[in-house]
Design an enzyme around this catalytic site. Structure first.
Site, mmCIF file in Angstrom:
data_model
loop_
_atom_site.group_PDB
_atom_site.id
_atom_site.type_symbol
_atom_site.label_atom_id
_atom_site.label_comp_id
_atom_site.label_asym_id
_atom_site.label_seq_id
_atom_site.Cartn_x
_atom_site.Cartn_y
_atom_site.Cartn_z
ATOM 1 N N GLY A 13 0.822 -1.214 0.000
ATOM 2 C CA GLY A 13 0.000 0.000 0.000
ATOM 3 C C GLY A 13 0.850 1.256 0.000
ATOM 4 O O GLY A 13 0.555 2.229 0.709
ATOM 5 N N ALA A 14 1.903 1.254 -0.842
ATOM 6 C CA ALA A 14 2.899 2.340 -0.777
ATOM 7 C C ALA A 14 2.631 3.476 -1.755
ATOM 8 O O ALA A 14 3.432 4.398 -1.864
ATOM 9 C CB ALA A 14 4.297 1.758 -1.018
ATOM 10 N N ASP A 64 -2.293 -7.755 -5.284
ATOM 11 C CA ASP A 64 -3.392 -7.646 -4.327
ATOM 12 C C ASP A 64 -3.046 -8.525 -3.122
ATOM 13 O O ASP A 64 -3.003 -9.756 -3.245
ATOM 14 C CB ASP A 64 -4.688 -8.128 -5.002
ATOM 15 C CG ASP A 64 -5.894 -8.041 -4.085
ATOM 16 O OD1 ASP A 64 -5.717 -7.865 -2.860
ATOM 17 O OD2 ASP A 64 -7.016 -8.169 -4.595
ATOM 18 N N ASN A 91 1.082 -2.528 5.389
ATOM 19 C CA ASN A 91 0.360 -1.262 5.535
ATOM 20 C C ASN A 91 -0.944 -1.221 4.736
ATOM 21 O O ASN A 91 -1.856 -0.469 5.080
ATOM 22 C CB ASN A 91 1.281 -0.115 5.091
ATOM 23 C CG ASN A 91 0.534 1.177 4.879
ATOM 24 O OD1 ASN A 91 0.199 1.885 5.827
ATOM 25 N ND2 ASN A 91 0.239 1.497 3.619
ATOM 26 N N SER A 143 -4.746 -0.098 14.006
ATOM 27 C CA SER A 143 -5.424 1.188 14.230
ATOM 28 C C SER A 143 -5.883 1.248 15.676
ATOM 29 O O SER A 143 -6.201 0.204 16.270
ATOM 30 C CB SER A 143 -6.640 1.300 13.301
ATOM 31 O OG SER A 143 -7.460 2.392 13.696
ATOM 32 N N TYR A 156 -13.970 -3.028 9.948
ATOM 33 C CA TYR A 156 -12.617 -2.456 10.035
ATOM 34 C C TYR A 156 -12.014 -2.710 11.424
ATOM 35 O O TYR A 156 -10.861 -3.151 11.546
ATOM 36 C CB TYR A 156 -12.705 -0.958 9.747
ATOM 37 C CG TYR A 156 -11.386 -0.231 9.722
ATOM 38 C CD1 TYR A 156 -10.513 -0.352 8.639
ATOM 39 C CD2 TYR A 156 -11.007 0.593 10.780
ATOM 40 C CE1 TYR A 156 -9.306 0.340 8.616
ATOM 41 C CE2 TYR A 156 -9.807 1.283 10.763
ATOM 42 C CZ TYR A 156 -8.962 1.155 9.678
ATOM 43 O OH TYR A 156 -7.764 1.838 9.655
ATOM 44 N N ALA A 158 -12.796 -5.018 13.569
ATOM 45 C CA ALA A 158 -12.519 -6.450 13.741
ATOM 46 C C ALA A 158 -11.226 -6.827 13.020
ATOM 47 O O ALA A 158 -10.406 -7.585 13.541
ATOM 48 C CB ALA A 158 -13.692 -7.277 13.216
ATOM 49 N N LYS A 160 -8.689 -4.890 12.369
ATOM 50 C CA LYS A 160 -7.527 -4.283 13.034
ATOM 51 C C LYS A 160 -7.267 -4.935 14.394
ATOM 52 O O LYS A 160 -6.115 -5.064 14.807
ATOM 53 C CB LYS A 160 -7.729 -2.772 13.173
ATOM 54 C CG LYS A 160 -7.751 -2.041 11.820
ATOM 55 C CD LYS A 160 -6.440 -2.199 11.064
ATOM 56 C CE LYS A 160 -6.362 -1.391 9.801
ATOM 57 N NZ LYS A 160 -5.087 -1.551 9.085
HETATM 58 P P1 NAD Z 1 -4.924 5.084 1.837
HETATM 59 O O1 NAD Z 1 -6.269 4.656 1.415
HETATM 60 O O2 NAD Z 1 -4.494 6.471 1.572
HETATM 61 O O3 NAD Z 1 -3.820 4.103 1.221
HETATM 62 C C1 NAD Z 1 -3.989 2.723 1.244
HETATM 63 C C2 NAD Z 1 -3.019 2.065 0.284
HETATM 64 O O4 NAD Z 1 -3.254 0.645 0.317
HETATM 65 C C3 NAD Z 1 -3.170 2.494 -1.152
HETATM 66 O O5 NAD Z 1 -1.891 2.680 -1.716
HETATM 67 C C4 NAD Z 1 -3.876 1.303 -1.824
HETATM 68 O O6 NAD Z 1 -3.524 1.153 -3.201
HETATM 69 C C5 NAD Z 1 -3.324 0.156 -1.024
HETATM 70 N N1 NAD Z 1 -4.165 -1.042 -1.054
HETATM 71 C C6 NAD Z 1 -5.483 -1.121 -0.739
HETATM 72 N N2 NAD Z 1 -5.915 -2.385 -0.907
HETATM 73 C C7 NAD Z 1 -4.848 -3.117 -1.336
HETATM 74 C C8 NAD Z 1 -4.672 -4.464 -1.688
HETATM 75 N N3 NAD Z 1 -5.685 -5.341 -1.634
HETATM 76 N N4 NAD Z 1 -3.450 -4.885 -2.098
HETATM 77 C C9 NAD Z 1 -2.423 -4.011 -2.169
HETATM 78 N N5 NAD Z 1 -2.533 -2.703 -1.841
HETATM 79 C C10 NAD Z 1 -3.738 -2.261 -1.445
HETATM 80 O O7 NAD Z 1 -4.844 4.738 3.397
HETATM 81 P P2 NAD Z 1 -3.944 5.322 4.590
HETATM 82 O O8 NAD Z 1 -4.755 6.269 5.361
HETATM 83 O O9 NAD Z 1 -2.606 5.718 4.103
HETATM 84 O O10 NAD Z 1 -3.827 4.002 5.480
HETATM 85 C C11 NAD Z 1 -2.714 3.135 5.450
HETATM 86 C C12 NAD Z 1 -2.871 2.121 6.578
HETATM 87 O O11 NAD Z 1 -2.983 2.809 7.832
HETATM 88 C C13 NAD Z 1 -4.136 1.266 6.459
HETATM 89 O O12 NAD Z 1 -3.857 -0.045 6.899
HETATM 90 C C14 NAD Z 1 -5.090 1.941 7.396
HETATM 91 O O13 NAD Z 1 -6.071 1.060 7.883
HETATM 92 C C15 NAD Z 1 -4.149 2.389 8.493
HETATM 93 N N6 NAD Z 1 -4.662 3.470 9.334
HETATM 94 C C16 NAD Z 1 -4.970 4.692 8.790
HETATM 95 C C17 NAD Z 1 -5.463 5.696 9.623
HETATM 96 C C18 NAD Z 1 -5.815 7.060 9.106
HETATM 97 O O14 NAD Z 1 -6.347 7.863 9.889
HETATM 98 N N7 NAD Z 1 -5.547 7.379 7.849
HETATM 99 C C19 NAD Z 1 -5.644 5.435 10.990
HETATM 100 C C20 NAD Z 1 -5.325 4.198 11.494
HETATM 101 C C21 NAD Z 1 -4.833 3.213 10.656
#
Ligand code: NAD
Length: 248
Positions: A13-14, A64, A91, A143, A156, A158, A160
Site C-alpha cells: 500500500g505504498a 493484491d 500497511n 489502528s 474495520y 474487527a 484491526k
Molecule cells: P490510503 O487509502 O491512503 O492508502 C492505502 C493504500 O493501500 C493504497 O496505496 C492502496 O492502493 C493500497 N491497497 C489497498 N488495498 C490493497 C490491496 N488489496 N493490495 C495491495 N494494496 C492495497 O490509506 P492510509 O490512510 O494511508 O492508510 C494506510 C494504513 O494505515 C491502512 O492499513 C489503514 O487502515 C491504516 N490506518 C490509517 C489511519 C488514518 O487515519 N488514515 C488510521 C489508522 C490506521
C-alpha cells in the site's frame, strides 16, 4: 552510515498516504524498497521515481495482498531483485464503513480479506526467507479503532483487532528465529482514507486528541523507521500507538 543502509524492505500500500510516507522515510534512511499497490500504478511509479532521484533503489510491484499467490509473488520478486528480505511493513488497508445492521456481507468480507488476511498472507510468505536468514522485522499497521472500537466500523475494527492478535502470536512463534513482529496503531491521520469523512466526524475526533491536531503520515513513518532499526532489536509483540494521545 545511514540507519537502514543495505536493508531490503517490502511496503504494501505504498502508492499514497501512510505507506508512501513510510517508503520515502525508509529509503531516505538507506533501505532498498519494494513498493506494492493493488491499482494505483502511476502513483506508485512516482514514489519510485522520487526515491531513485535521491539515489535510492526502488522496485514496484502491482499485487493484491488478499490473494495468496500475489503475496508469494511480492516476496519472490523482492528477493529476486535485491537478494533478500529484511523487513516487511504490512500497511495496505481499506475501509467500507456502515452501521452494523446495514453492513453488507461483501463489505465485511472485503475489509477482512484485505486488512487481516492480506497481512497474514504477506507475513507468511516473508517468514520463510527470514527464518532461513535467522533475522527479520515485521511491522503491521493496525489502528486505535482495533483497540477501542468505533461505531460504523465493525468490519474495520474487527480486522484491526485481528491484526493485534496476529502480531502477538507471530511474535511468540518467530522469536526463535530472531524475527520481531510489532504493530503500529495510528489514530486519526490526514490521508485519502480519512478525507471523505464528514466534517462533524473529523471535528469530533479532534476533540478526542489531547495534542489537538490530526496526525500526518510522517508521524507514523518515523515510528515505523525506529521499529525497523537496530535500536528496536529487543522490542517484539508490541502495539505502538501513534495517536496524539487519543486513546490512553
Ligand atoms: P490510503 O487509502 O491512503 O492508502 C492505502 C493504500 O493501500 C493504497 O496505496 C492502496 O492502493 C493500497 N491497497 C489497498 N488495498 C490493497 C490491496 N488489496 N493490495 C495491495 N494494496 C492495497 O490509506 P492510509 O490512510 O494511508 O492508510 C494506510 C494504513 O494505515 C491502512 O492499513 C489503514 O487502515 C491504516 N490506518 C490509517 C489511519 C488514518 O487515519 N488514515 C488510521 C489508522 C490506521
Amino acid at each position: 552510515m545511514k540507519r537502514l543502509s543495505g536493508k531490503v524492505v517490502v511496503i504494501t500500500g505504498a502508492a499514497r498516504g501512510i505507506g508512501r510516507a513510510i517508503a520515502l522515510r525508509l529509503a531516505g534512511e538507506g533501505a532498498n524498497v519494494a513498493l506494492v499497490t493493488r491499482s494505483s500504478v502511476d502513483k506508485l511509479a512516482e514514489v519510485a521515481q522520487t526515491i531513485e532521484a535521491a539515489n535510492g533503489q526502488a522496485l514496484t510491484i502491482q499485487a493484491d495482498v488478499s490473494g495468496v499467490d500475489d503475496a508469494k509473488r511480492i516476496i519472490s520478486e523482492t528477493t529476486e531483485k535485491f537478494g533478500r528480505i529484511d523487513i516487511l511493513v504490512n500497511n495496505a488497508g481499506i475501509t467500507k464503513d456502515n452501521l452494523l445492521v446495514r453492513l453488507k456481507e461483501r463489505d465485511w468480507d472485503d475489509v477482512i480479506n484485505v486488512n487481516l488476511k492480506g497481512t497474514f498472507n504477506c507475513l507468511k510468505a516473508a517468514a520463510r526467507p527470514m527464518m532461513r536468514q535467522r533475522s527479520g522485522k515485521i511491522i503491521n499497521i493496525t489502528s486505535v479503532v482495533g483497540i477501542m472500537g468505533n461505531a460504523g466500523q465493525v468490519n474495520y475494527a474487527a480486522s484491526k483487532a485481528g491484526i493485534i492478535g496476529l502480531t502477538k502470536s507471530a511474535a511468540k512463534e518467530l522469536s526463535a528465529w530472531n524475527i520481531t513482529v510489532n504493530a503500529v496503531a495510528p489514530g486519526f491521520v490526514e490521508t485519502d482514507m480519512t478525507e471523505s469523512l464528514p466534517e462533524d466526524a473529523k471535528n469530533m475526533m479532534l476533540q478526542w486528541i489531547p495534542l489537538k491536531r490530526p496526525g500526518q503520515p510522517a508521524d507514523v513513518a518515523g515510528v515505523v523507521a525506529f521499529l525497523c532499526s537496530e535500536d528496536a532489536d529487543y522490542i517484539t509483540g508490541q502495539i505502538v500507538q501513534v495517536d496524539g494521545g487519543m486513546r490512553m
